[in-house]
Design a protein around this motif. Structure first.
Motif, mmCIF file in Angstrom:
data_model
loop_
_atom_site.group_PDB
_atom_site.id
_atom_site.type_symbol
_atom_site.label_atom_id
_atom_site.label_comp_id
_atom_site.label_asym_id
_atom_site.label_seq_id
_atom_site.Cartn_x
_atom_site.Cartn_y
_atom_site.Cartn_z
ATOM 1 N N MET A 518 0.829 -1.191 0.000
ATOM 2 C CA MET A 518 0.000 0.000 0.000
ATOM 3 C C MET A 518 0.875 1.258 0.000
ATOM 4 S SD MET A 518 -3.061 -0.910 2.658
ATOM 5 C CE MET A 518 -3.711 0.726 2.429
ATOM 6 N N GLN A 519 0.424 2.250 -0.764
ATOM 7 C CA GLN A 519 1.128 3.524 -0.787
ATOM 8 C C GLN A 519 0.801 4.356 0.457
ATOM 9 O OE1 GLN A 519 -0.003 5.414 -4.457
ATOM 10 N NE2 GLN A 519 1.582 4.353 -5.637
ATOM 11 N N ILE A 520 1.694 5.315 0.746
ATOM 12 C CA ILE A 520 1.449 6.264 1.838
ATOM 13 C C ILE A 520 0.761 7.482 1.241
ATOM 14 C CG2 ILE A 520 2.532 7.686 3.615
ATOM 15 C CD1 ILE A 520 4.891 5.752 3.567
ATOM 16 N N PRO A 521 -0.354 7.923 1.810
ATOM 17 C CA PRO A 521 -1.002 9.136 1.276
ATOM 18 C C PRO A 521 0.015 10.285 1.179
ATOM 19 C CG PRO A 521 -2.404 8.105 2.919
ATOM 20 C CD PRO A 521 -1.102 7.362 2.950
ATOM 21 N N GLU A 522 -0.050 11.018 0.067
ATOM 22 C CA GLU A 522 0.941 12.062 -0.190
ATOM 23 C C GLU A 522 1.015 13.081 0.932
ATOM 24 O OE1 GLU A 522 3.127 12.343 -2.578
ATOM 25 O OE2 GLU A 522 2.492 10.524 -3.627
ATOM 26 N N GLU A 523 -0.152 13.413 1.524
ATOM 27 C CA GLU A 523 -0.135 14.426 2.579
ATOM 28 C C GLU A 523 0.504 13.904 3.863
ATOM 29 O OE1 GLU A 523 -4.033 12.172 2.796
ATOM 30 O OE2 GLU A 523 -2.783 13.097 1.226
ATOM 31 N N GLN A 524 0.752 12.582 3.949
ATOM 32 C CA GLN A 524 1.333 12.015 5.153
ATOM 33 C C GLN A 524 2.815 11.658 5.008
ATOM 34 O OE1 GLN A 524 -0.982 8.839 6.883
ATOM 35 N NE2 GLN A 524 -2.936 9.764 6.323
ATOM 36 N N LEU A 525 3.377 11.878 3.817
ATOM 37 C CA LEU A 525 4.772 11.494 3.589
ATOM 38 C C LEU A 525 5.737 12.234 4.510
ATOM 39 C CD1 LEU A 525 4.965 11.153 -0.308
ATOM 40 C CD2 LEU A 525 5.341 9.356 1.388
ATOM 41 N N LYS A 527 4.941 13.242 7.514
ATOM 42 C CA LYS A 527 4.580 12.998 8.911
ATOM 43 C C LYS A 527 5.059 11.645 9.427
ATOM 44 C CE LYS A 527 0.347 15.750 8.384
ATOM 45 N NZ LYS A 527 -1.129 15.737 8.472
ATOM 46 N N ILE A 528 5.481 10.765 8.509
ATOM 47 C CA ILE A 528 5.817 9.400 8.933
ATOM 48 C C ILE A 528 7.058 9.366 9.813
ATOM 49 C CG2 ILE A 528 4.738 8.366 6.911
ATOM 50 C CD1 ILE A 528 7.487 8.136 5.665
ATOM 51 N N TRP A 529 7.850 10.466 9.835
ATOM 52 C CA TRP A 529 9.071 10.491 10.634
ATOM 53 C C TRP A 529 8.796 10.920 12.082
ATOM 54 C CZ3 TRP A 529 12.800 8.431 7.695
ATOM 55 C CH2 TRP A 529 12.697 8.554 6.315
ATOM 56 N N LYS A 530 7.533 11.254 12.386
ATOM 57 C CA LYS A 530 7.192 11.688 13.743
ATOM 58 C C LYS A 530 7.061 10.483 14.676
ATOM 59 C CE LYS A 530 4.784 15.943 12.431
ATOM 60 N NZ LYS A 530 3.508 16.704 12.530
ATOM 61 N N ARG A 531 7.253 10.743 15.957
ATOM 62 C CA ARG A 531 7.140 9.680 16.959
ATOM 63 C C ARG A 531 5.712 9.151 17.042
ATOM 64 N NH1 ARG A 531 9.748 12.785 21.986
ATOM 65 N NH2 ARG A 531 8.261 14.319 21.211
ATOM 66 N N ALA A 551 11.260 7.541 13.424
ATOM 67 C CA ALA A 551 11.717 8.711 14.177
ATOM 68 C C ALA A 551 13.181 8.535 14.583
ATOM 69 C CB ALA A 551 10.840 8.930 15.412
ATOM 70 N N ILE A 552 13.542 7.294 14.986
ATOM 71 C CA ILE A 552 14.944 7.017 15.329
ATOM 72 C C ILE A 552 15.813 7.116 14.089
ATOM 73 C CG2 ILE A 552 16.501 5.207 16.139
ATOM 74 C CD1 ILE A 552 14.264 4.300 18.035
ATOM 75 N N VAL A 553 15.318 6.574 12.965
ATOM 76 C CA VAL A 553 16.057 6.663 11.695
ATOM 77 C C VAL A 553 16.332 8.125 11.337
ATOM 78 C CG1 VAL A 553 15.878 6.327 9.202
ATOM 79 C CG2 VAL A 553 15.277 4.471 10.761
ATOM 80 N N GLN A 554 15.311 8.969 11.493
ATOM 81 C CA GLN A 554 15.473 10.384 11.167
ATOM 82 C C GLN A 554 16.556 11.031 12.024
ATOM 83 O OE1 GLN A 554 12.400 13.096 12.492
ATOM 84 N NE2 GLN A 554 12.494 14.212 10.542
ATOM 85 N N GLN A 555 16.527 10.776 13.318
ATOM 86 C CA GLN A 555 17.511 11.396 14.204
ATOM 87 C C GLN A 555 18.933 10.930 13.874
ATOM 88 O OE1 GLN A 555 17.055 13.785 16.445
ATOM 89 N NE2 GLN A 555 14.872 13.887 15.939
ATOM 90 N N ILE A 556 19.104 9.644 13.562
ATOM 91 C CA ILE A 556 20.440 9.124 13.244
ATOM 92 C C ILE A 556 20.955 9.719 11.941
ATOM 93 C CG2 ILE A 556 21.750 7.039 12.698
ATOM 94 C CD1 ILE A 556 19.822 5.508 14.559
ATOM 95 N N HIS A 563 21.160 13.312 3.574
ATOM 96 C CA HIS A 563 19.866 13.704 3.006
ATOM 97 C C HIS A 563 19.008 12.456 2.794
ATOM 98 C CE1 HIS A 563 16.884 15.763 0.625
ATOM 99 N NE2 HIS A 563 17.043 14.869 -0.341
ATOM 100 N N TYR A 564 17.733 12.504 3.221
ATOM 101 C CA TYR A 564 16.894 11.304 3.171
ATOM 102 C C TYR A 564 15.478 11.695 2.774
ATOM 103 C CZ TYR A 564 15.621 13.203 7.716
ATOM 104 O OH TYR A 564 15.213 14.029 8.720
ATOM 105 N N GLY A 565 14.647 10.681 2.533
ATOM 106 C CA GLY A 565 13.262 10.954 2.168
ATOM 107 C C GLY A 565 12.501 9.673 1.856
#
Length: 580
Positions: A518-525, A527-531, A551-556, A563-565
Motif C-alpha cells: 500500500m502507498q502512503i497518502p501524499e499528505e502524510q509522507l 509525517k511518517i518520521w514523527k514519533r 523517528a529514530i532513523v530520522q535522528q540518526i 539527506h533522506y526521504g
C-alpha cells in the motif's frame, strides 16, 4: 555673515584653482607637448622596429611570415617599412603583391607598392581574389626577372594605372595569392617611404660605422618639397652573415598641426572657464546650506525613531562636528533599540520553544501511555487468569503471552530511551568506513524468519558501491528499522529491492529500499518520521512495531548529515538516503 564669508572663500579658492590649472595646461601645451609627443612617438616606434628586427634575425621566417609581420608593424605604428642594404636596394618581397601564375606554370610577383601610391583605392575597388585572371603591363626588375613593377592592371573590363611605354612587357595569368593594402596603411606613407629611401641612401661611412656597431638610428627629416617633419628609423641586424637594415618613416607633422589648433582652442576654453567658475560659485553657495537641511531631516527622522539613514556630514567645521555628534547619538539609540528588539524576539522564541516542548512532551506521554496501555492490560489479564487458576494445559500459553508482551514493552522503552538520547544530542558518533551491502546481508539473515512468515524475499543489488563513513552501530539500527518496516508493509510473495549505487552526476552515493504494498497518502509522507505516527487511522497494532522506528532513523541520519526521504511508487513505497 558666516555664510557669506564661506561663500566668498569657496568662490576665491575655486577661481584660483581653475586659473592655476588652466595656466598649467597652457604652459605644458605651449612649451613641452611637442617634445613630449616626439619623444613618446620615437620610443614606441623604435621599440616596435627593434622587436621586429630581433624576431626576423633570430627566427627563420618565410617570406609570407615576414610580410605578415611587416604589415602588422605598419598597422600598429601607421608607418611604412622595408628592408634594404647599404645602397638602399630592397632585399625582401614587396609586402603588397600579387603572385600571378602564367600559362607555362611560371609564377611572377607583381609588386604593388609603387602603384599603391597613386591608385590604392582603385586597387582595393578591383576586389582581386585568388583565381581571377589579370593582364599586367609593366617593367621587369633588372635584377630579378620574376618580379614586375606594373603600370597597368586589367581585370575583366576594368583597368587601373597608366602605361609609360618604355621597356614594358605584358603578361597574363591567374592569381595564385594576394597581399593587398588595407585602409590602415595610407598611400601617402608609401610615397613618403620611397622619397626617404632616395634621400638617405646610399649611407655614408659614418652612418654605416654607427649601424655596424649594432646601434639603431633615429633622425629628424624634413621633406624638401613640403617642409613637413618626419622621423626616420634605421634598425641594423645580421641575416645570413650580412648586415641588413630595416628602414621606416613616421610623420611628426600631424601633432604639430594639432598643437597649433589646440592653442587657439584653449582661448575659447578660457572664456568658457570664466562662466564655469561663476556657475560653480553659485553651486558652492548652495552647498553651504545643504548640511543644515540634512541635519534638520536627520533630526526629524530621529523623532520617529528612524536611525537607518543617518549619515555624517564630512566637514571640518561646526556643522561637521554637530553632524558627527548627532550620528553617534543616533547609533547609540539604534543599538539600544536593536538590543531591546532582539531581547524581545529571543524571549518570544524561548516562549514559543517552551510551548512547543510542552506540547511535544504532552503528546509523548499521551502516545507512550497509549502504547504501554495495551500490553499492560494483556499482561494484567493473563496474570489474573494464572492467579485464578486456569487449567494446566493453558498455563504455558498464558506465560508465553505475558513474556511476549513484556518483551514488547522492553523494546518500546528502549526505543524511547534511544530516541531521547538522540534528540538531546547526548550521542557521540564513532565513525568508521564500511560497506552497507555487507551489513545488510547480515541483517537479512537475522530477519529471515520474519520475512519467511510473509513469504517475502530480500534482494541486495550494489552497483559501483562506495564505502560509507558512519557510526557502525547506529547505521545498523537504521538498516534494521528500514528492513523491518519494509517487511511489515510488503505484500505477501513480493520482493524487497535494496540498491546501493554511485551517483556520478551528483558525486555521492544513494541507498534505496523499495517494497511492494500500500502507498502512503501524499499528505502524510512528511509525517511518517514523527514519533508514534502510523498511517492507519485506527492506530492498529496488527502491523507491529513501536511507532518510533522511523523517528529514530530520522535522528540518526540527521546526526550524520545525510539527506533522506520517502516517496510513493506505482506499486509501493521507496525510502532513500544519500551519503558521501
Amino acid at each position: 555673515m558666516r555664510k557669506r564669508g564661506i561663500t566668498v572663500k569657496l568662490f576665491a579658492v575655486t577661481a584660483l584653482f581653475f586659473m592655476v590649472f588652466y595656466a598649467m595646461i597652457m604652459i605644458f601645451q605651449l612649451l613641452f607637448f611637442d617634445r613630449f609627443y616626439q619623444h613618446y612617438k620615437t620610443k614606441e616606434v623604435a621599440k616596435h622596429i627593434h622587436q621586429l628586427a630581433e624576431g626576423y634575425e633570430k627566427n627563420s621566417w618565410s617570406e609570407d611570415e615576414l610580410t605578415k609581420q611587416t604589415l602588422s608593424y605598419m598597422r600598429e605604428t601607421k608607418s611604412p617599412l622595408t628592408i634594404v642594404d647599404a645602397d638602399g636596394y630592397q632585399l625582401v618581397q614587396d609586402p603588397f603583391n600579387i603572385m600571378l601564375e602564367k600559362e607555362d606554370g611560371n609564377v611572377v610577383e607583381v609588386s604593388l607598392s609603387l602603384l599603391v601610391i597613386n591608385y590604392g583605392k582603385q586597387i582595393r575597388a578591383l576586389n582581386i581574389t585568388k583565381g581571377d585572371t589579370l593582364i599586367v603591363q609593366g617593367e621587369p626588375d633588372a635584377m630579378v626577372p620574376s618580379v614586375i613593377y606594373p603600370s597597368v592592371i586589367t581585370k575583366d573590363t576594368s583597368s587601373i594605372g597608366e602605361a609609360s611605354g618604355e621597356n614594358e612587357v605584358t603578361i597574363e595569368g591567374k592569381v595564385k595569392s594576394t597581399s593587398l593594402p588595407k585602409n590602415g596603411v595610407t598611400n601617402r606613407g608609401l610615397g613618403l617611404l620611397y622619397d626617404a629611401l632616395l634621400e638617405w641612401f646610399p649611407l655614408d661611412e659614418a652612418q654605416i660605422k654607427q649601424l655596424s656597431n649594432g646601434e639603431s638610428m633615429q633622425r629628424d627629416w624634413v621633406e624638401p618639397w613640403s617642409g613637413k617633419h618626419n622621423l626616420v628609423l634605421i634598425e641594423p641586424f645580421k641575416k645570413d652573415g650580412e648586415i641588413q637594415y630595416m628602414f621606416s618613416v613616421t610623420s611628426l607633422q600631424e601633432i604639430k598641426d594639432t598643437n597649433e589648433a589646440l592653442r587657439i582652442f584653449y582661448i575659447y576654453i578660457g572664456i568658457a572657464g570664466i562662466f564655469l567658475i561663476l556657475l560653480l560659485s553659485i553651486f558652492y553657495s548652495r552647498l553651504v546650506s545643504r548640511p543644515l537641511i540634512k541635519l534638520n531631516e536627520m533630526a526629524k527622522k530621529m523623532v520617529h525613531l528612524d536611525f537607518s539613514s543617518a549619515k555624517p556630514i564630512k566637514q571640518k567645521d561646526e556643522l561637521g562636528s554637530l553632524s558627527n555628534n548627532m550620528l553617534i547619538m543616533a547609533q547609540n539609540l539604534n543599538v539600544a533599540l536593536n538590543d531591546l528588539k532582539q531581547a524581545n524576539g529571543k524571549l518570544k522564541e524561548d516562549m514559543e520553544k517552551r510551548e512547543q516542548m510542552e506540547k511535544e512532551q504532552r503528546e509523548f506521554f499521551e502516545y507512550a501511555s497509549h502504547e504501554l496501555k495495551t500490553p499492560l492490560s494483556i499482561v494484567k489479564s493473563f496474570a489474573e487468569g494464572l492467579q485464578d487458576g486456569v487449567s494446566p494445559d493453558k498455563q504455558d500459553h498464558y506465560i508465553e503471552v505475558i513474556i511476549e508482551e513484556a518483551d514488547k514493552m522492553e523494546v518500546l522503552i528502549k526505543d524511547m530511551l534511544d530516541l531521547a538520547k538522540l534528540e538531546n544530542g547526548a550521542i557521540k558518533l564513532r565513525k568508521v568506513s564500511f560497506l552497507l551491502s555487507e551489513m545488510i546481508e547480515g541483517l537479512a539473515d537475522k530477519l529471515f524468519c520474519i520475512a519467511k512468515e510473509k513469504n517475502v524475499s530480500i534482494e541486495i543489488m550494489p552497483k559501483n558501491e562506495q564505502p560509507i563513513l558512519a557510526d557502525y552501530e547506529w547505521m545498523e539500527r537504521v538498516m534494521k528499522n528500514f528492513l523491518i518496516n519494509a517487511v511489515r508493509h510488503s505484500e505477501p510473495n513480493s520482493v524487497i529491492a535494496i540498491r546501493i549505487e554511485l551517483d556520478q552526476e551528483k558525486g555521492d552515493s544513494v541507498f534505496i529500499i523499495e517494497n511492494k504494498g500500500m502507498q502512503i497518502p501524499e499528505e502524510q509522507l512528511d509525517k511518517i518520521w514523527k514519533r508514534f505516527y502510523r498511517t492507519e487511522s485506527s492506530r492498529s497494532r496488527m502491523t507491529g512495531g513501536t511507532g518510533l522506528g522511523l523517528a529514530i532513523v530520522q535522528q540518526i541520519l540527521d546526526l550524520h548529515g545525510f539527506h533522506y526521504g520517502a516517496e510513493n511508487m506505482p506499486d509501493g513505497v521507496r525510502f532513500y538516503f544519500r551519503f558521501k
